[in-house]
Design a protein around this motif. Structure first.
Motif, short mmCIF file in Angstrom:
data_model
loop_
_atom_site.label_atom_id
_atom_site.label_comp_id
_atom_site.label_asym_id
_atom_site.label_seq_id
_atom_site.Cartn_x
_atom_site.Cartn_y
_atom_site.Cartn_z
N TYR A 109 -14.27 4.58 -7.09
CA TYR A 109 -12.86 4.01 -6.80
C TYR A 109 -12.85 2.98 -5.36
O TYR A 109 -13.87 2.41 -5.06
CB TYR A 109 -12.96 5.32 -6.01
CG TYR A 109 -12.53 6.43 -7.50
CD1 TYR A 109 -10.87 7.13 -7.26
CD2 TYR A 109 -13.99 6.91 -8.21
CE1 TYR A 109 -10.35 8.14 -9.28
CE2 TYR A 109 -13.45 8.05 -9.16
CZ TYR A 109 -11.67 8.17 -9.79
OH TYR A 109 -11.49 9.46 -10.49
N PRO A 110 -11.61 3.04 -4.34
CA PRO A 110 -11.77 2.16 -3.65
C PRO A 110 -12.71 2.24 -2.44
O PRO A 110 -13.10 1.05 -2.14
CB PRO A 110 -10.34 2.52 -3.50
CG PRO A 110 -9.60 2.11 -4.83
CD PRO A 110 -10.57 3.43 -5.30
N ASP A 111 -12.55 3.49 -2.42
CA ASP A 111 -14.15 3.60 -1.44
C ASP A 111 -15.63 3.97 -1.77
O ASP A 111 -16.61 4.34 -0.62
CB ASP A 111 -13.65 5.14 -0.80
CG ASP A 111 -13.67 6.48 -2.37
OD1 ASP A 111 -13.48 5.67 -3.20
OD2 ASP A 111 -13.69 7.65 -2.11
N GLU A 112 -16.00 3.53 -2.79
CA GLU A 112 -17.21 2.92 -3.58
C GLU A 112 -17.39 1.27 -3.84
O GLU A 112 -18.29 1.36 -4.05
CB GLU A 112 -17.15 3.84 -4.65
CG GLU A 112 -16.67 5.28 -4.94
CD GLU A 112 -17.15 6.16 -6.63
OE1 GLU A 112 -17.62 7.29 -5.91
OE2 GLU A 112 -16.32 5.13 -6.93
N LEU A 113 -15.77 1.35 -4.17
CA LEU A 113 -16.31 -0.42 -4.34
C LEU A 113 -16.58 -1.31 -3.91
O LEU A 113 -16.74 -1.52 -2.59
CB LEU A 113 -14.62 -0.62 -4.47
CG LEU A 113 -14.26 -3.02 -4.96
CD1 LEU A 113 -14.70 -2.29 -6.50
CD2 LEU A 113 -13.15 -3.17 -4.95
#
Length: 563
Positions: free
Chosen positions: A541-545
């Motif tokens: 997810y964007p917050d994990e990228l």
């Protein structure tokens, strides 16, 4: 000079071959996630105002080195009887726009009056895309109810569907009044095709994850309980579904230069890798690892459509052959990738050949990733007919490119059984039965092979040295075909070298080809004219990228559970 040449367009551009393409590292989703990670884009949820029945809005912003973009999402309480994936639907479970910048309260208010209406609304050049999505009702309710009860969803059900929402349209490039592509052409993040749409879907998946958790939290709180948090591994396994019909098929015929650039980039990447003289141990290790990880994807790939069932059987048999062959294959000998490629040509179906061709690119990002920047096309500068071309040169070019069409008997009903047209009622492209429906007068010019053969016949008695402009003055109805032949003469992968109006055409081959360049997986035809796919399954997810997970996420980790 390299002895390895690009593959012959007469082989690559047949529909059966195009319909066997797989995602690769040049696919648009992966181009996007690599860029976002390498440039250190920052993501934040700046609003989430959704009530207990799932109605409201949320904003997710991506901050890049020079620009910020915000997904503005509107959640709706849609009655089951109103849910439809058709383009003519008038209501959806969620609607979205990708906004250029960070929206103000006034922007949100304006968008709230228009984005939920989609085609019936109005947007401005500040909006870069407009899209909508519906829930997978069965899986959505299962996930909400399980989390609300303090439990995780059943991974078998997760795997069987693969997504909580599916988009039914993602419009960009000026659609509905949104920004034209030319307005964004100087922004480096949008140089590759469809990057606006891919960013929109990437952020949409984040919203869907948050929305399903919100609905579970709300239901649990109403019962005096606390919901479980969706397991991160399960969440990552969920992509965004997409329902795609015939509207996507004419795109490849209507944008020949763009299509040529996509295929050329892929073919040049394959050629570059085949030409590598020696492979390092690290490159071989990565390739073998991704072969193993691919087996999990292929094992989970399901379809009930007879054509796709056969393709899956071919692919699984090919994968077994590849695995056995690799056990005794020496990568230490010269030109290992070309030797592997040549073995595949001799021993595998087109499914296995194209899968292996894509996988061979994976260890060589430094060698092939730059080709993604060549996949766009300025079509406005390349459509002027060269009237000075001679009739003889035109005849030769037609024979070289459309030899298959000249060998086709166009008087046989089966060879022209279908006709492409646009349905006035449904506003959708259609492929109708020419001899059973009154549609011929509405036919779209989407049979280039037939038209090239007609042009060739019309040129029969014209002297070779006459300019084509003189011919067109007398026969202007052939202008579009002359233009197309000249385009394909400069762009050899621009043309599908098959009959697009025969009784046996499978439009799903065109759909799969285009979707493979998007990076789609789990290609599941529901007929020969529309499909369901999954986008961003297994992606961070964007917050994990981060750079370490931005590339090979498309291949599930074999150490993970069934989710």
């Amino acid at each position: 000079m390299s002895a390895i040449e690009l593959r012959d367009p007469n082989l690559v551009m047949r529909l059966a071959r195009l319909g066997s393409f797989h995602q690769s590292r040049l696919s648009f989703m992966r181009v996007l996630t690599r860029r976002l990670a390498s440039e250190g884009w920052r993501f934040e949820q700046t609003a989430f105002d959704v009530d207990e029945i799932g109605v409201g809005h949320a904003v997710y912003t991506a901050h890049g080195p020079e620009h910020s973009y915000s997904l503005v999402a509107f959640a709706h309480d849609l009655p089951p009887e109103s849910r439809s994936d058709r383009v003519i639907a008038e209501a959806w479970d969620a609607t979205f726009t990708l906004f250029d910048g960070v929206p103000t309260d006034a922007d949100i208010a304006r968008l709230s009056q228009n984005i939920p209406l989609q085609e019936a609304g109005r947007v401005t050049s500040r909006e870069l895309s407009v899209s909508r999505a519906n829930r997978s009702v069965r899986l959505w309710e299962h996930v909400v109810s399980q989390l609300a009860a303090g439990q995780q969803p059943d991974t078998n059900q997760i795997e069987a569907v693969g997504y909580l929402m599916r988009t039914t349209a993602v419009y960009g490039s000026g659609k509905l009044g949104a920004a034209d592509r030319e307005m964004l052409a100087d922004r480096s993040e949008f140089q590759s095709p469809f990057q606006v749409e891919m960013l929109s879907v990437f952020l949409t998946r984040w919203f869907v994850r948050d929305l399903v958790q919100h609905m579970a939290n709300t239901r649990a709180a109403a019962a005096g309980q606390t919901a479980a948090a969706l397991d991160p591994g399960i969440a990552r396994s969920l992509g965004i579904g997409n329902s795609t019909g015939l509207g996507m098929a004419p795109f490849l015929l209507n944008h020949p230069l763009l299509f040529n650039n996509w295929i050329t980039a892929r073919e040049e990447a394959i050629r570059l890798v085949r030409d590598i003289e020696t492979a390092t141990p690290a490159e071989v290790t990565l390739f073998r690892e991704l072969v193993q990880r691919s087996q999990k994807t292929i094992a989970a790939w399901r379809s009930d459509h007879p054509a796709q069932v056969k393709k899956l059987a071919d692919l699984r048999a090919d994968l077994a052959s590849i695995t056995t062959y690799l056990d005794g294959f020496s990568f230490s000998d010269r030109h290992p990738w070309d030797r592997l490629f040549q073995w595949a040509v001799a021993n595998l179906t087109s499914e296995g050949q194209e899968w292996l061709s894509s996988l061979m690119l994976e260890p060589y990002g430094a060698k092939v990733d730059h080709l993604a920047a060549r996949m766009a096309a300025d079509t406005n500068a390349n459509f002027r007919i060269s009237g000075g071309m001679t009739v003889g040169a035109m005849r030769k070019q037609i024979a070289d490119i459309y030899g298959w069409a000249l060998d086709t008997d166009w008087k046989m009903p089966a060879n022209k059984a279908r006709a492409w047209y646009v349905s006035e009622e449904k506003l959708e492209p259609r492929l109708g039965e020419r001899f059973e429906e009154p549609i011929e007068e509405y036919e779209q010019p989407l049979a280039p092979g037939r038209d090239a053969a007609a042009l060739f016949e019309a040129l029969t008695h014209w002297p070779d040295d006459v300019q084509i402009a003189e011919f067109l003055l007398r026969h202007p109805r052939h202008r579009h075909t002359v233009r197309r032949v000249q385009i394909v003469g400069r762009a050899p992968y621009a043309e599908i070298r098959d009959n697009t109006i025969s009784s046996t055409i499978l439009p799903i081959d065109m759909l799969r080809c285009k979707l493979s360049f998007f990076g789609a997986t789990q290609f599941d035809p529901r007929s020969d004219r529309w499909v369901r796919i999954c986008l961003y399954g297994n992606a961070p997810y964007p917050d994990e990228l981060v750079p370490n997970n931005a590339d090979f996420w498309i291949y599930p980790d074999v150490t993970e559970g069934s989710a």
